[in-house]
Design a protein around this motif. Structure first.
Motif, PDB file in Angstrom:
ATOM      1  N   TYR A   1       0.853  -1.190   0.000  1.00 41.47           N
ATOM      2  CA  TYR A   1       0.000   0.000   0.000  1.00 41.47           C
ATOM      3  C   TYR A   1       0.880   1.227   0.000  1.00 41.47           C
ATOM      4  CZ  TYR A   1      -3.945  -3.027   0.920  1.00 41.47           C
ATOM      5  OH  TYR A   1      -4.908  -3.997   0.818  1.00 41.47           O
TER       6      TYR A   1
ATOM      7  N   MET B   1       0.892   5.496  -0.218  1.00 42.53           N
ATOM      8  CA  MET B   1       0.064   6.664   0.056  1.00 42.53           C
ATOM      9  C   MET B   1       0.825   7.955  -0.163  1.00 42.53           C
ATOM     10  SD  MET B   1      -1.102   4.744   3.368  1.00 42.53           S
ATOM     11  CE  MET B   1      -0.095   3.371   2.780  1.00 42.53           C
TER      12      MET B   1
ATOM     13  N   TYR C   1       0.450  11.815   1.429  1.00 46.77           N
ATOM     14  CA  TYR C   1      -0.184  12.744   2.360  1.00 46.77           C
ATOM     15  C   TYR C   1       0.274  14.155   2.032  1.00 46.77           C
ATOM     16  CZ  TYR C   1      -2.004   9.196   5.604  1.00 46.77           C
ATOM     17  OH  TYR C   1      -2.714   8.171   6.185  1.00 46.77           O
TER      18      TYR C   1
ATOM     19  N   PRO D   1      -0.884  15.969   8.737  1.00 51.42           N
ATOM     20  CA  PRO D   1      -0.992  15.435   7.359  1.00 51.42           C
ATOM     21  C   PRO D   1      -2.418  14.972   7.049  1.00 51.42           C
ATOM     22  CG  PRO D   1       0.878  14.477   8.533  1.00 51.42           C
ATOM     23  CD  PRO D   1       0.071  15.191   9.551  1.00 51.42           C
TER      24      PRO D   1
ATOM     25  N   LEU E   1      -4.560  12.583   4.034  1.00 50.95           N
ATOM     26  CA  LEU E   1      -4.384  11.655   2.930  1.00 50.95           C
ATOM     27  C   LEU E   1      -4.873  12.269   1.620  1.00 50.95           C
ATOM     28  CD1 LEU E   1      -3.591   8.725   2.125  1.00 50.95           C
ATOM     29  CD2 LEU E   1      -6.017   8.139   2.379  1.00 50.95           C
TER      30      LEU E   1
ATOM     31  N   TYR F   1      -4.251   6.932  -2.202  1.00 50.80           N
ATOM     32  CA  TYR F   1      -3.520   5.713  -1.934  1.00 50.80           C
ATOM     33  C   TYR F   1      -3.674   4.774  -3.126  1.00 50.80           C
ATOM     34  CZ  TYR F   1      -7.311   2.379  -0.953  1.00 50.80           C
ATOM     35  OH  TYR F   1      -8.380   1.519  -1.051  1.00 50.80           O
TER      36      TYR F   1
ATOM     37  N   LEU G   1       4.187  14.063   1.707  1.00 51.44           N
ATOM     38  CA  LEU G   1       4.826  12.913   2.351  1.00 51.44           C
ATOM     39  C   LEU G   1       4.364  11.634   1.675  1.00 51.44           C
ATOM     40  CD1 LEU G   1       3.667  14.338   5.685  1.00 51.44           C
ATOM     41  CD2 LEU G   1       6.058  13.786   5.431  1.00 51.44           C
TER      42      LEU G   1
ATOM     43  N   GLY H   1      -3.079  -3.013   4.577  1.00 53.32           N
ATOM     44  CA  GLY H   1      -3.822  -1.755   4.606  1.00 53.32           C
ATOM     45  C   GLY H   1      -4.022  -1.196   5.989  1.00 53.32           C
ATOM     46  N   ASN H   2      -3.650  -1.958   7.019  1.00 51.52           N
ATOM     47  CA  ASN H   2      -3.836  -1.433   8.373  1.00 51.52           C
ATOM     48  C   ASN H   2      -2.666  -1.747   9.291  1.00 51.52           C
ATOM     49  OD1 ASN H   2      -4.294  -4.155   8.765  1.00 51.52           O
ATOM     50  ND2 ASN H   2      -6.505  -3.920   8.693  1.00 51.52           N
ATOM     51  N   THR H   3      -1.486  -1.869   8.731  1.00 51.27           N
ATOM     52  CA  THR H   3      -0.288  -1.952   9.561  1.00 51.27           C
ATOM     53  C   THR H   3       0.338  -0.564   9.643  1.00 51.27           C
ATOM     54  OG1 THR H   3       0.857  -2.721   7.581  1.00 51.27           O
ATOM     55  CG2 THR H   3       0.291  -4.371   9.232  1.00 51.27           C
ATOM     56  N   PRO H   4       1.223  -0.340  10.611  1.00 52.69           N
ATOM     57  CA  PRO H   4       1.817   0.997  10.740  1.00 52.69           C
ATOM     58  C   PRO H   4       2.500   1.468   9.459  1.00 52.69           C
ATOM     59  CG  PRO H   4       2.236  -0.267  12.702  1.00 52.69           C
ATOM     60  CD  PRO H   4       1.609  -1.212  11.725  1.00 52.69           C
ATOM     61  N   LEU H   5       2.426   2.762   9.241  1.00 54.57           N
ATOM     62  CA  LEU H   5       2.994   3.362   8.036  1.00 54.57           C
ATOM     63  C   LEU H   5       4.468   3.659   8.228  1.00 54.57           C
ATOM     64  CD1 LEU H   5       0.178   5.936   7.210  1.00 54.57           C
ATOM     65  CD2 LEU H   5       0.415   3.585   6.415  1.00 54.57           C
TER      66      LEU H   5
ATOM     67  N   PHE I   1       7.041   6.403   6.675  1.00 55.28           N
ATOM     68  CA  PHE I   1       6.978   7.652   5.928  1.00 55.28           C
ATOM     69  C   PHE I   1       8.317   8.010   5.319  1.00 55.28           C
ATOM     70  CE2 PHE I   1       2.895   9.688   6.697  1.00 55.28           C
ATOM     71  CZ  PHE I   1       2.387   8.961   7.746  1.00 55.28           C
ATOM     72  N   GLY I   2       8.267   8.720   4.177  1.00 53.81           N
ATOM     73  CA  GLY I   2       9.426   9.435   3.687  1.00 53.81           C
ATOM     74  C   GLY I   2       9.572  10.734   4.473  1.00 53.81           C
TER      75      GLY I   2
END
Lengths: 111, 114
Positions: free
Chosen positions: A32, A34, A36, A44, A46, A49, A88, A95-99, A101-102
């Protein structure tokens, strides 16, 4: 090597330009992807995605994912001063695990 | 409209103080998250919670603890604040169990530790 790499910019473009924002990643398990948008002094929000590889379009915004190259992009057409923000990229395995980020790219669109 | 609120927008604390950052969401979300955001480092996950009284460590849990006694509220605790914890702290929440669960963010708390 960080899991997600994103050029922090800043990036400054004239109004009406096409903007290209990019991220690369190393974890092939990411499914997944995304984007932001974060305005100054705000949290942030969304934008879009995408699941797995492919393109997704929403108005002036297009998200692309190339899993074979581990590369994702966000294109903004006809950029407006109101698009000025930090963008970001974020990724997750499901789809529901921790993100993850860049660092974010700061964009300024000049009128 | 989903609303995630954080108790303070700006906070100044002294080194060694115990600091509580509160986050409340009004959408009955199961998942809640605490991140910190620093220039050049982006957003990093501190702790998250999938349910009341449950917590999981994120990437940078050292120096922090969390509490989730009610579904709508997730607290971040700095047991003994240090200057390297000066940062922007962002809370987020999301549903659990759908194919994709968008994370909704609060406005952030800018914490300065002197």
């Amino acid at each position: 090597q960080k899991e997600v790499e994103q050029d922090p910019g800043p990036l400054s473009v004239p109004e009406g330009a096409i903007v290209s924002l990019n991220c690369t990643y190393s974890n092939s398990a990411f499914q997944y992807f995304m984007w932001y948008r974060q305005y100054s002094r705000k949290g942030p929000e969304l934008l879009m995605y995408t699941y797995s590889s492919g393109n997704k379009e929403d108005g002036r915004f297009t998200a692309q994912v190339d899993k074979s190259s581990k590369y994702i992009s966000l294109f903004i057409r006809d950029s407006q001063p109101s698009d000025s923000a930090t963008y970001l990229c974020a990724m997750s395995v499901t789809g529901n695990t921790p993100l993850v980020f860049g660092k974010g790219t700061r964009l300024s669109v000049i009128a | 409209d989903v609303k995630v609120t954080q108790s303070s927008r700006y906070l100044v604390k002294r080194t060694g103080e115990k600091v509580f950052l509160e986050c409340v969401q009004d959408m009955d979300h199961e998942n809640m998250f605490w991140y910190r955001q620093d220039p050049g480092l982006g957003l990093r996950l501190i702790y998250f919670s999938y349910d009341v009284k449950m917590k999981e460590k994120g990437d940078i849990p050292e120096g922090y603890s969390v509490s989730r006694e009610k579904k709508e509220r997730f607290s971040l605790i700095l047991e003994s604040a240090s200057t390297n914890q000066t940062s922007m702290y962002l809370c987020a929440s999301s549903f659990e169990g759908r194919e994709f669960d968008e994370q909704y963010f609060g406005p952030g708390t800018r914490l300065t530790v002197t």
